[in-house]
Design a protein around this motif. Structure first.
Motif, PDB file in Angstrom:
ATOM      1  N   CYS A  23       0.817  -1.215   0.000  1.00 60.10           N
ATOM      2  CA  CYS A  23       0.000   0.000   0.000  1.00 60.10           C
ATOM      3  C   CYS A  23       0.849   1.262   0.000  1.00 60.10           C
ATOM      4  O   CYS A  23       0.329   2.363  -0.159  1.00 60.10           O
ATOM      5  N   ASN A  37     -10.211   4.136   9.431  1.00 55.47           N
ATOM      6  CA  ASN A  37      -9.605   4.519   8.156  1.00 55.47           C
ATOM      7  C   ASN A  37      -9.762   3.441   7.074  1.00 55.47           C
ATOM      8  O   ASN A  37      -9.425   3.670   5.918  1.00 55.47           O
ATOM      9  N   ILE A  38     -10.249   2.266   7.457  1.00 56.55           N
ATOM     10  CA  ILE A  38     -10.351   1.133   6.547  1.00 56.55           C
ATOM     11  C   ILE A  38     -11.757   1.004   5.976  1.00 56.55           C
ATOM     12  O   ILE A  38     -12.734   1.084   6.715  1.00 56.55           O
ATOM     13  N   SER A  39     -11.844   0.788   4.668  1.00 55.45           N
ATOM     14  CA  SER A  39     -13.112   0.418   4.044  1.00 55.45           C
ATOM     15  C   SER A  39     -12.903  -0.948   3.399  1.00 55.45           C
ATOM     16  O   SER A  39     -12.248  -1.059   2.358  1.00 55.45           O
ATOM     17  N   PHE A  40     -13.423  -1.986   4.049  1.00 54.19           N
ATOM     18  CA  PHE A  40     -13.321  -3.325   3.476  1.00 54.19           C
ATOM     19  C   PHE A  40     -14.159  -3.416   2.207  1.00 54.19           C
ATOM     20  O   PHE A  40     -13.782  -4.081   1.250  1.00 54.19           O
ATOM     21  N   GLN A  43     -12.115  -1.738  -0.377  1.00 56.29           N
ATOM     22  CA  GLN A  43     -10.714  -2.167  -0.333  1.00 56.29           C
ATOM     23  C   GLN A  43      -9.776  -0.954  -0.343  1.00 56.29           C
ATOM     24  O   GLN A  43      -8.808  -0.906  -1.087  1.00 56.29           O
ATOM     25  N   ILE A  45      -7.862   2.416   2.085  1.00 57.66           N
ATOM     26  CA  ILE A  45      -7.421   2.977   3.363  1.00 57.66           C
ATOM     27  C   ILE A  45      -7.357   4.483   3.181  1.00 57.66           C
ATOM     28  O   ILE A  45      -6.745   4.982   2.223  1.00 57.66           O
ATOM     29  N   MET A  62      -6.161  -1.340  -1.176  1.00 59.18           N
ATOM     30  CA  MET A  62      -5.590  -2.543  -0.554  1.00 59.18           C
ATOM     31  C   MET A  62      -5.672  -3.711  -1.532  1.00 59.18           C
ATOM     32  O   MET A  62      -6.766  -4.089  -1.943  1.00 59.18           O
ATOM     33  N   VAL A  67      -6.170  -7.349   2.343  1.00 61.04           N
ATOM     34  CA  VAL A  67      -7.541  -7.531   2.844  1.00 61.04           C
ATOM     35  C   VAL A  67      -7.670  -8.898   3.502  1.00 61.04           C
ATOM     36  O   VAL A  67      -8.195  -9.026   4.612  1.00 61.04           O
ATOM     37  N   MET A  70      -5.966  -9.018   6.879  1.00 58.72           N
ATOM     38  CA  MET A  70      -6.756  -8.287   7.877  1.00 58.72           C
ATOM     39  C   MET A  70      -7.961  -9.112   8.331  1.00 58.72           C
ATOM     40  O   MET A  70      -8.282  -9.144   9.516  1.00 58.72           O
ATOM     41  N   TYR A  76     -11.286  -6.399  11.981  1.00 58.03           N
ATOM     42  CA  TYR A  76     -12.594  -5.751  11.892  1.00 58.03           C
ATOM     43  C   TYR A  76     -13.403  -5.895  13.178  1.00 58.03           C
ATOM     44  O   TYR A  76     -14.374  -5.181  13.395  1.00 58.03           O
ATOM     45  N   ILE A  84      -4.719   0.283  14.002  1.00 59.58           N
ATOM     46  CA  ILE A  84      -4.584  -1.003  13.305  1.00 59.58           C
ATOM     47  C   ILE A  84      -3.345  -1.739  13.788  1.00 59.58           C
ATOM     48  O   ILE A  84      -3.381  -2.938  14.047  1.00 59.58           O
TER      49      ILE A  84
END
Length: 176
Positions: A23, A37-40, A43, A45, A62, A67, A70, A76, A84
């Motif tokens: 990343c 800060n993460i959006s799964f 994908q 950051i 990501m 992913v 994580m 999560y 994190i």
């Protein structure tokens, strides 16, 4: 390096390495990242202007392996205000420092008997160089959050003595 960390069960530190390598997130930025800060779903950051080197809000993508790791680590499940990479490399209320990341790197480097020239930050350089062999330089520039392609181009491997196979196979003639 990645196999060693995986086999040794150092998967939370492996995540820190992936954040740098895949990343291109700088060590001080890694330490400041929170789960919020993460959006799964996307994908991505979010790198806040608060802690980014260039003081701009930016998004990085990501890759699947990040992913997946994580998800495997269950990050999560932690509250969104947790870092994190916490002080013990697991998600935590207590922030890690780049000094702690580098100290762990010295242990890994010693265990693998790698030369001193390999620094933790070298993972970012290696990741950029490898990604340039896979995707377009503009996409790598954006992922690395470089201000110009000229900066990203510094990482381009120019040692291809055999030439570029894609260019060799072009029927590249001027049009009338």
């Amino acid at each position: 390096i990645f196999n060693y960390l995986n086999v040794k069960g150092e998967k939370h530190y492996l995540l820190a390495c992936y954040l740098l390598y895949s990343c291109f997130i700088r060590p001080t930025e890694i330490c400041a990242l929170k789960l919020a800060n993460i959006s799964f779903k996307n994908q991505t950051i979010f790198i806040s202007a608060e802690f980014s080197k260039n003081h701009k809000n930016q998004i990085v993508t990501m890759p699947k392996n990040v992913v997946r790791l994580m998800l495997d680590l269950g990050v999560y499940r932690y509250p969104s205000d947790y870092y994190i990479i916490g002080h013990d490399f697991t998600p935590s209320e207590r922030q890690c420092t780049d000094k702690v990341l580098r100290a762990k790197w010295l242990q890994v480097r010693k265990a693998l008997q790698l030369p001193d020239k390999y620094q933790f930050y070298s993972l970012k350089d290696s990741g950029i160089t490898k990604m340039l062999n896979i995707i377009d330089v503009a996409e790598v520039r954006d992922q690395a959050r470089h201000s110009s392609i000229a900066i990203t181009d510094v990482y381009t491997d120019r040692s291809k003595a055999q030439g570029n196979e894609r260019i060799k196979n072009l029927n590249f003639t001027p049009s009338a």
